[in-house]
Design a protein around this motif. Structure first.
Motif, PDB file in Angstrom:
ATOM      1  N   SER A  23       0.938  -1.216  -0.071  1.00 10.18           N
ATOM      2  CA  SER A  23       0.017   0.021   0.084  1.00 10.18           C
ATOM      3  C   SER A  23       0.900   1.249   0.063  1.00 10.18           C
ATOM      4  N   PHE A  24       0.159   2.351  -0.189  1.00 13.44           N
ATOM      5  CA  PHE A  24       1.006   3.737  -0.557  1.00 13.44           C
ATOM      6  C   PHE A  24       1.543   3.735   1.108  1.00 13.44           C
ATOM      7  N   ALA A  25       0.957   3.580   2.113  1.00 10.50           N
ATOM      8  CA  ALA A  25       1.430   3.924   3.525  1.00 10.50           C
ATOM      9  C   ALA A  25       2.755   3.081   3.632  1.00 10.50           C
ATOM     10  N   PHE A  26       2.785   1.793   3.303  1.00 17.32           N
ATOM     11  CA  PHE A  26       4.114   0.852   3.275  1.00 17.32           C
ATOM     12  C   PHE A  26       5.173   1.392   2.548  1.00 17.32           C
ATOM     13  N   ILE A  27       4.772   1.890   1.210  1.00 14.07           N
ATOM     14  CA  ILE A  27       5.954   2.518   0.357  1.00 14.07           C
ATOM     15  C   ILE A  27       6.215   3.760   1.174  1.00 14.07           C
ATOM     16  N   ALA A  28       5.619   4.448   1.701  1.00 12.78           N
ATOM     17  CA  ALA A  28       6.257   5.640   2.368  1.00 12.78           C
ATOM     18  C   ALA A  28       6.857   5.136   3.564  1.00 12.78           C
ATOM     19  N   LEU A  29       6.699   4.126   4.292  1.00 10.88           N
ATOM     20  CA  LEU A  29       7.307   3.479   5.452  1.00 10.88           C
ATOM     21  C   LEU A  29       8.687   3.115   4.956  1.00 10.88           C
ATOM     22  N   LEU A  30       8.729   2.471   3.990  1.00  8.59           N
ATOM     23  CA  LEU A  30       9.920   2.005   3.566  1.00  8.59           C
ATOM     24  C   LEU A  30      10.902   2.997   2.997  1.00  8.59           C
ATOM     25  N   LEU A  31      10.195   4.123   2.327  1.00  9.73           N
ATOM     26  CA  LEU A  31      11.151   5.156   1.790  1.00  9.73           C
ATOM     27  C   LEU A  31      11.843   5.941   3.007  1.00  9.73           C
ATOM     28  N   VAL A  32      10.811   6.307   4.064  1.00 16.73           N
ATOM     29  CA  VAL A  32      11.325   6.891   5.141  1.00 16.73           C
ATOM     30  C   VAL A  32      12.430   6.330   6.125  1.00 16.73           C
ATOM     31  N   THR A  33      12.181   5.237   6.361  1.00 15.09           N
ATOM     32  CA  THR A  33      13.102   4.348   7.119  1.00 15.09           C
ATOM     33  C   THR A  33      14.482   3.901   6.474  1.00 15.09           C
ATOM     34  N   GLY A  34      14.258   3.909   5.068  1.00 16.15           N
ATOM     35  CA  GLY A  34      15.422   3.544   4.160  1.00 16.15           C
ATOM     36  C   GLY A  34      16.307   5.072   4.212  1.00 16.15           C
ATOM     37  N   LEU A  35      15.686   5.982   4.110  1.00 20.36           N
ATOM     38  CA  LEU A  35      16.592   7.166   4.138  1.00 20.36           C
ATOM     39  C   LEU A  35      17.105   7.446   5.325  1.00 20.36           C
ATOM     40  N   ILE A  36      16.333   7.227   6.808  1.00 19.19           N
ATOM     41  CA  ILE A  36      17.080   7.213   7.846  1.00 19.19           C
ATOM     42  C   ILE A  36      18.273   6.256   8.224  1.00 19.19           C
ATOM     43  N   ALA A  37      17.739   5.300   7.486  1.00 15.04           N
ATOM     44  CA  ALA A  37      18.779   4.021   7.846  1.00 15.04           C
ATOM     45  C   ALA A  37      20.054   4.108   6.992  1.00 15.04           C
ATOM     46  N   GLY A  38      20.043   5.034   5.695  1.00 16.97           N
ATOM     47  CA  GLY A  38      21.012   5.265   5.073  1.00 16.97           C
ATOM     48  C   GLY A  38      21.850   6.048   5.592  1.00 16.97           C
ATOM     49  N   VAL A  39      21.568   7.314   6.170  1.00 15.93           N
ATOM     50  CA  VAL A  39      22.427   8.299   7.019  1.00 15.93           C
ATOM     51  C   VAL A  39      23.138   7.621   8.166  1.00 15.93           C
ATOM     52  N   ILE A  40      22.103   6.695   8.844  1.00 15.27           N
ATOM     53  CA  ILE A  40      22.840   5.953  10.194  1.00 15.27           C
ATOM     54  C   ILE A  40      23.941   5.133   9.706  1.00 15.27           C
ATOM     55  N   ASN A  41      23.603   4.382   8.663  1.00 14.25           N
ATOM     56  CA  ASN A  41      24.619   3.426   8.327  1.00 14.25           C
ATOM     57  C   ASN A  41      25.899   4.009   7.599  1.00 14.25           C
ATOM     58  N   THR A  42      25.979   5.339   6.928  1.00 16.62           N
ATOM     59  CA  THR A  42      27.006   5.677   6.602  1.00 16.62           C
ATOM     60  C   THR A  42      27.757   6.466   7.660  1.00 16.62           C
ATOM     61  N   LEU A  43      27.304   7.285   8.602  1.00 14.95           N
ATOM     62  CA  LEU A  43      27.794   7.628   9.808  1.00 14.95           C
ATOM     63  C   LEU A  43      28.311   6.619  10.826  1.00 14.95           C
ATOM     64  N   ALA A  44      27.634   5.582  10.971  1.00 15.31           N
ATOM     65  CA  ALA A  44      28.053   4.339  12.192  1.00 15.31           C
ATOM     66  C   ALA A  44      27.507   3.294  11.628  1.00 15.31           C
ATOM     67  N   GLY A  45      26.357   2.884  12.045  1.00 12.59           N
ATOM     68  CA  GLY A  45      25.686   1.515  11.735  1.00 12.59           C
ATOM     69  C   GLY A  45      24.459   1.264  12.445  1.00 12.59           C
ATOM     70  N   GLY A  46      23.712   0.208  12.159  1.00 11.35           N
ATOM     71  CA  GLY A  46      22.391  -0.025  12.986  1.00 11.35           C
ATOM     72  C   GLY A  46      21.157   0.460  12.274  1.00 11.35           C
ATOM     73  N   GLY A  47      21.336   0.745  11.114  1.00 10.63           N
ATOM     74  CA  GLY A  47      20.311   1.159  10.321  1.00 10.63           C
ATOM     75  C   GLY A  47      19.083   0.218  10.189  1.00 10.63           C
ATOM     76  N   SER A  48      19.774  -1.094   9.833  1.00 11.94           N
ATOM     77  CA  SER A  48      18.887  -2.197   9.701  1.00 11.94           C
ATOM     78  C   SER A  48      17.857  -2.695  10.762  1.00 11.94           C
ATOM     79  N   ASN A  49      18.080  -1.885  12.056  1.00 13.28           N
ATOM     80  CA  ASN A  49      17.330  -2.141  13.013  1.00 13.28           C
ATOM     81  C   ASN A  49      16.128  -1.388  12.921  1.00 13.28           C
ATOM     82  N   LEU A  50      16.013  -0.627  11.888  1.00 10.99           N
ATOM     83  CA  LEU A  50      14.638  -0.008  11.385  1.00 10.99           C
ATOM     84  C   LEU A  50      14.148  -0.462  10.342  1.00 10.99           C
ATOM     85  N   THR A  51      15.159  -1.022   9.494  1.00 10.58           N
ATOM     86  CA  THR A  51      14.494  -1.599   7.955  1.00 10.58           C
ATOM     87  C   THR A  51      13.902  -2.775   8.043  1.00 10.58           C
ATOM     88  N   LEU A  52      14.731  -3.567   9.013  1.00 15.40           N
ATOM     89  CA  LEU A  52      13.999  -4.925   9.178  1.00 15.40           C
ATOM     90  C   LEU A  52      12.800  -4.940   9.657  1.00 15.40           C
TER      91      LEU A  52
END
Length: 253
Positions: free
Chosen positions: A5-34
């Motif tokens: 659904s649109f809601a889950f597409i938005a969820l994946l895009l937003v969590t992916g964006l945040i996780a991408g920043v976190i993973n680049t600077l440190a790690g642990g972004g997959s704790n959001l995306t999984l």
């Protein structure tokens, strides 16, 4: 049946964006995306496999941008990549064959351990200003550290950035910006190997994986810009806070 659904597409895009920043600077972004992938109805093993699509593409973007700014040390990179590739293959095979119940204790134990190391022995991930990086070639300690990081990343992925930083900044003494650049190169390498294993076993759901990747790639670009602007001290404390968050997330996984 997946909920795209649109809601889950938005969820994946937003969590992916945040996780991408976190993973680049440190790690642990997959704790959001999984968890986001599992909220769509994916089993833990399929979510673990599908998550690698976003991680791999995010790393390609991060490596390219770090290299453009002269922060990717390519000298002796083969000696760094080989053990991580070997570990990633072994970890990916184990993740495909072993029960999911092993993921949580491994993740929790690793994150708590890293939090304590950063708090009690900060020099482990914070080389002094006069220190120079060591060569990984012929360095037994570095070989095993990178091998274990690759295995962990191939097996569970979440939080592997912390393990790679411990190997690259702690053992090889790279500063945190260059350690992050090499971390993304190593992660891209062993994630490619692990992803191939998951694809072979039919465990990747491509639609949510690519939607997530759109977010993580954008986050990686933002993360590189931040990494180049903030101080080493700020990066160290961000790393510490992220390990605490990853530890807390592992408790509720």
């Amino acid at each position: 049946m997946l909920d795209i659904s649109f809601a889950f597409i938005a969820l994946l895009l937003v969590t992916g964006l945040i996780a991408g920043v976190i993973n680049t600077l440190a790690g642990g972004g997959s704790n959001l995306t999984l968890p986001a992938l599992m909220m769509m109805g994916l089993p833990a093993d399929v979510a673990n496999a599908t998550n690698r699509v976003g991680v791999f593409l995010q790393c390609l973007v991060g490596v390219r941008d770090f290299d453009r700014h002269g922060k990717l040390d390519t000298g002796g990179v083969a000696a760094i990549l080989w053990p991580t590739l070997m570990g990633g293959l072994a970890g990916g095979l184990c993740a495909s064959l072993l029960p999911n119940v092993l993921l949580k204790p491994l993740l929790l134990g690793t994150m708590v351990g890293m939090s304590l190391i950063i708090l009690l022995r900060p020099a482990t991930v914070m080389p002094g200003p006069d220190e120079h990086p060591k060569s990984a070639s012929g360095n037994t300690s570095a070989w095993w550290a990178l091998m274990l990081a690759g295995f962990y990343g191939g097996f569970v992925q979440a939080g592997v950035g912390f393990i790679l930083i411990a190997a690259l900044a702690g053992v090889l003494r790279y500063d945190l910006v260059r350690a992050n650049a090499l971390k993304m190169l190593c992660t891209a390498a062993f994630t490619a190997v692990a992803l191939a294993v998951f694809i072979w076993n039919g465990q990747v759901e491509w639609v949510p994986g690519l939607i997530l990747a759109a977010g993580t790639m954008t986050g990686a670009k933002l993360g590189v810009r931040l990494a180049l602007k903030v101080s080493q001290r700020a990066l160290k404390w961000f790393l510490f806070v992220m390990t605490l968050c990853a530890s807390a997330a592992a408790l509720f996984w």
